[in-house]
Design an enzyme around this catalytic site. Structure first.
Site, PDB file in Angstrom:
ATOM      1  N   HIS A 172      -7.891   1.205   1.963  1.00  0.00           N
ATOM      2  CA  HIS A 172      -7.716   0.811   3.370  1.00  0.00           C
ATOM      3  C   HIS A 172      -8.464   1.774   4.299  1.00  0.00           C
ATOM      4  O   HIS A 172      -7.889   2.373   5.216  1.00  0.00           O
ATOM      5  CB  HIS A 172      -6.245   0.759   3.746  1.00  0.00           C
ATOM      6  CG  HIS A 172      -5.969  -0.153   4.916  1.00  0.00           C
ATOM      7  ND1 HIS A 172      -4.812  -0.836   5.078  1.00  0.00           N
ATOM      8  CD2 HIS A 172      -6.738  -0.478   6.000  1.00  0.00           C
ATOM      9  CE1 HIS A 172      -4.842  -1.546   6.191  1.00  0.00           C
ATOM     10  NE2 HIS A 172      -6.007  -1.343   6.781  1.00  0.00           N
ATOM     11  N   GLU A 177       0.843  -1.191   0.000  1.00  0.00           N
ATOM     12  CA  GLU A 177       0.000   0.000   0.000  1.00  0.00           C
ATOM     13  C   GLU A 177       0.880   1.243   0.000  1.00  0.00           C
ATOM     14  O   GLU A 177       1.925   1.269   0.659  1.00  0.00           O
ATOM     15  CB  GLU A 177      -0.923   0.007   1.228  1.00  0.00           C
ATOM     16  CG  GLU A 177      -1.886  -1.167   1.241  1.00  0.00           C
ATOM     17  CD  GLU A 177      -2.791  -1.182   2.473  1.00  0.00           C
ATOM     18  OE1 GLU A 177      -2.620  -0.297   3.342  1.00  0.00           O
ATOM     19  OE2 GLU A 177      -3.658  -2.075   2.571  1.00  0.00           O
TER      20      GLU A 177
END
Length: 643
Positions: A527, A504
């Protein structure tokens, strides 16, 4: 022969070597400026109250920073002040409630050494004397200006014969005192520094607990964020075992501002970095940090921990802790706390929303509408009522989702490696394969342990029903992303929602790459499962509270890597001893205490496979040599004293 130190003799020895302390009153002994507060009282209900009070405060700041002569600042402030004698009792009561927190905390110091403390202030005796009297400081140790009044009781000015009303008044006052021995000055203003400049004090401490003036701080021998720091530096009796201003907090990845507020309110130094840090960057920043706060992106590795020379605790402002080397942290005596419940509802609501949106194929239809294409069709859309929801991981989030899903008419199946009590009508599956073969929608809520890597791979996806939907709001490495992309392209799966990814971006400025981009009926989110105002606020309160309780009391309740102990209220000095879990350490600790004739009031021990955690409450009267002896006990990892 007594083995308990003679406290009276010890106090007499300290008194004999203690320097004279010259302490300013406004914004040092108290949190506020007395004249500013008096103006606020005198102008109550006045239409120009805010304007006049603002003018008085501006004049105060100019006088304190040295940009305006003190005498001129005082004259101009009093000219603006419509105060009367009857306002003074109200002011005194107000000031008694606004004494600086660290001064209040160390009231005992002033009561023990009243003869060594002078309040030297350009403020006024009428309100200073009754405030400091509560701390054992007598009237003859208060040196301040005095008001003048007219026959109606109105304050008309100040006594011009008083040296403190003049420029350089504090210098003149100190010369008149003729103190013999060392003199230390504590204050926030330029006039306090001038005492040191004139050679009448050995040291000047800029007191910044309430206000920090750049021109004053630049001239100080030392900067004091609190009176605790002064006592600690000079090895004087203090209420706290360690000044809280020395505890440094590093917050990464933008936790809710409430976290920094709580840490600062506790007196800690707080530094924040907006994004995550890679290993090398964190290794550079971690030295001297006592508390580290992270979310999911920052990796706390063994190499990072090797550089963490003062680290006490790590706060994970999220549920997962797989980004932290928990075992290495434990072996170094670093307790880790997370927020296992705070964002549960937020993730549950996201999952339910994803289920409904994917069932109606909204990810396909919404962009078409934005492009001007009208595609009204029921193809591939279905109600979720009556469908089977398979929950993999029946913990806090999974079990609550189970209840919510049943409420909208879904049949719930679940699988967990641990035995869990099912809620409502949920049905437990004996194997993951059994669940995958039955569920119309599969949602993942497992932890980040390594064993869960690629828990859902090509073989597991093949077991799922044709047209089934997969949700991953757990951990990025739980799903084999290329295999998921292939199952979606082939049409075997009817859709997917993914909120977590194997890699990420560290910041919002970094691009996002994934094989799932552009696939039909796929919801991709950055997220944000726990990213609601409510969840972030809850996390930002829960984690700091656990950490501060650990630091202040030794409680390890809800730590994810330490033996969990809920301690009773502390009644005495508390010794915190963390050691390698090997035989005989507790016996060594108790032998040290016995050899120094220390009375144990309570003792608590809990261990795990790596460490032992011993908490011992003892009487306050003990030989300081016992502390060093306990630090030297073999296999000690960390030792500290709390009081």
């Amino acid at each position: 022969m007594s083995f308990v130190p003679d406290i009276t003799a010890a106090m007499a020895q300290i008194t004999a070597t203690l320097p004279y302390l010259i302490i300013d009153f406004d914004s040092t002994f108290t949190q506020v400026e007395g004249l500013d507060e008096l103006a606020d009282i005198a102008l109550h209900g006045h239409p120009d109250r805010e304007k006049v009070v603002g003018q008085i405060r501006a004049l105060t700041d100019r006088g304190m920073s040295g940009s305006l002569s003190f005498s001129e600042s005082l004259k101009q402030r009093l000219a603006l002040l419509p105060a009367r004698r009857e306002h003074l009792p109200l002011l005194v009561e107000q000031l008694k409630g606004k004494v600086s927190e660290s001064i209040v905390r160390n009231r005992g110091f002033f009561e023990r050494f009243p003869g060594r403390v002078y309040i030297v202030s350009s403020g006024f005796r009428e309100f200073i004397e009754p405030v400091v009297a509560d701390f054992g400081i007598s009237a003859d140790h208060v040196l301040a200006n005095t008001f003048t009044f007219d026959e109606t009781g109105r304050i008309t000015g100040f006594d011009p014969e008083n040296v403190l009303s003049r420029d350089g008044g504090k210098i003149l006052q100190l010369r008149e005192l003729e103190l013999e021995g060392d003199v230390y000055v504590l204050g926030d203003g330029y006039t306090d520094y001038q005492i040191r400049e004139a050679g009448l004090a050995n040291r000047f401490y800029a007191f910044t607990e309430n206000v920090s003036r750049e021109a004053v701080v630049a001239r100080a021998d030392e900067v004091l964020p609190s009176f605790d720091e002064f006592l600690y530096q000079n090895k004087l009796p203090m209420t706290l075992s360690y000044p809280k201003n020395r505890i440094k907090v590093l917050l990464l990845e933008n936790p809710d501002v409430r976290a920094a507020e709580l840490f600062r309110a506790e007196g800690y130094q707080v530094d924040s970095v907006p994004g995550g840090l890679d290993e090398e960057e964190l290794m550079e920043r971690i030295e001297g940090v006592s508390i580290l706060g992270i979310r999911s992106k920052t990796q706390v590795t063994q190499r990072v921990l090797d550089k963490a020379n003062r680290l006490i605790a790590i706060g994970a402002f999220c549920i997962g802790t797989n980004q932290i080397d928990l075992t290495e942290a434990m072996k170094r005596g670093v307790a880790v706390f997370n927020a296992p419940f705070s964002n549960t509802r937020s993730v549950v609501e996201l999952a339910l929303g994803e289920i409904i949106v994917l069932a109606r194929r909204i990810p396909e239809k919404n962009p078409k509408m934005h492009q001007g294409e009208w595609d009204k069709s029921a193809r591939g859309s279905f109600e979720i009522r009556g469908k089977k929801l398979g929950i993999v991981g029946y913990g806090n989030i999974g079990s609550q989702l189970s209840v919510v899903a049943e409420a909208v008419g879904m049949q719930v199946l679940y699988y967990d490696v641990a035995e869990k009590l099912q809620l409502g009508n949920a049905v437990r599956c004996r194997t993951l394969q059994e669940l995958l073969q039955q569920a119309d929608i599969v949602t993942l809520h497992v932890d980040g342990r390594k064993d869960n890597t690629n828990l859902i791979g090509a073989a597991e996806l093949a077991l799922m029903k044709p047209g089934a939907i997969l949700l991953n709001n757990a951990r990025g490495h739980v799903v084999d992303v290329p295999a998921l992309a292939a199952a979606l392209r082939s049409g075997h799966l009817g859709g997917a929602a993914v909120d977590v990814f194997p890699y990420e971006p560290k910041t919002n400025d970094e691009g996002f790459e994934s094989e799932l981009r552009g696939l039909p009926n796929v919801l991709l989110t950055p997220h944000i499962g726990g990213s609601t105002a409510e969840a972030q606020r809850n996390i930002a309160e829960f984690v700091p509270e656990r950490i501060m309780q650990y630091i202040n009391t030794g409680n390890t309740q809800q730590s994810v890597n330490f033996p969990n102990i809920q301690l009773p209220l502390q009644q005495a000095h508390r010794l915190i001893h963390i050691h390698a879990n090997v035989p005989g350490v507790l016996a060594q600790i108790n032998n040290v205490l016995a050899a120094h004739h220390v009375n144990i009031l309570g003792q608590y021990l809990k261990t795990n496979e790596h460490i032992g955690y011993v908490i011992t409450d003892i009487n306050q009267e003990y030989d300081q040599e016992v502390i060093q002896a306990l630090r030297e006990v073999e296999h000690t990892i960390k030792f500290r004293v709390l009081y």
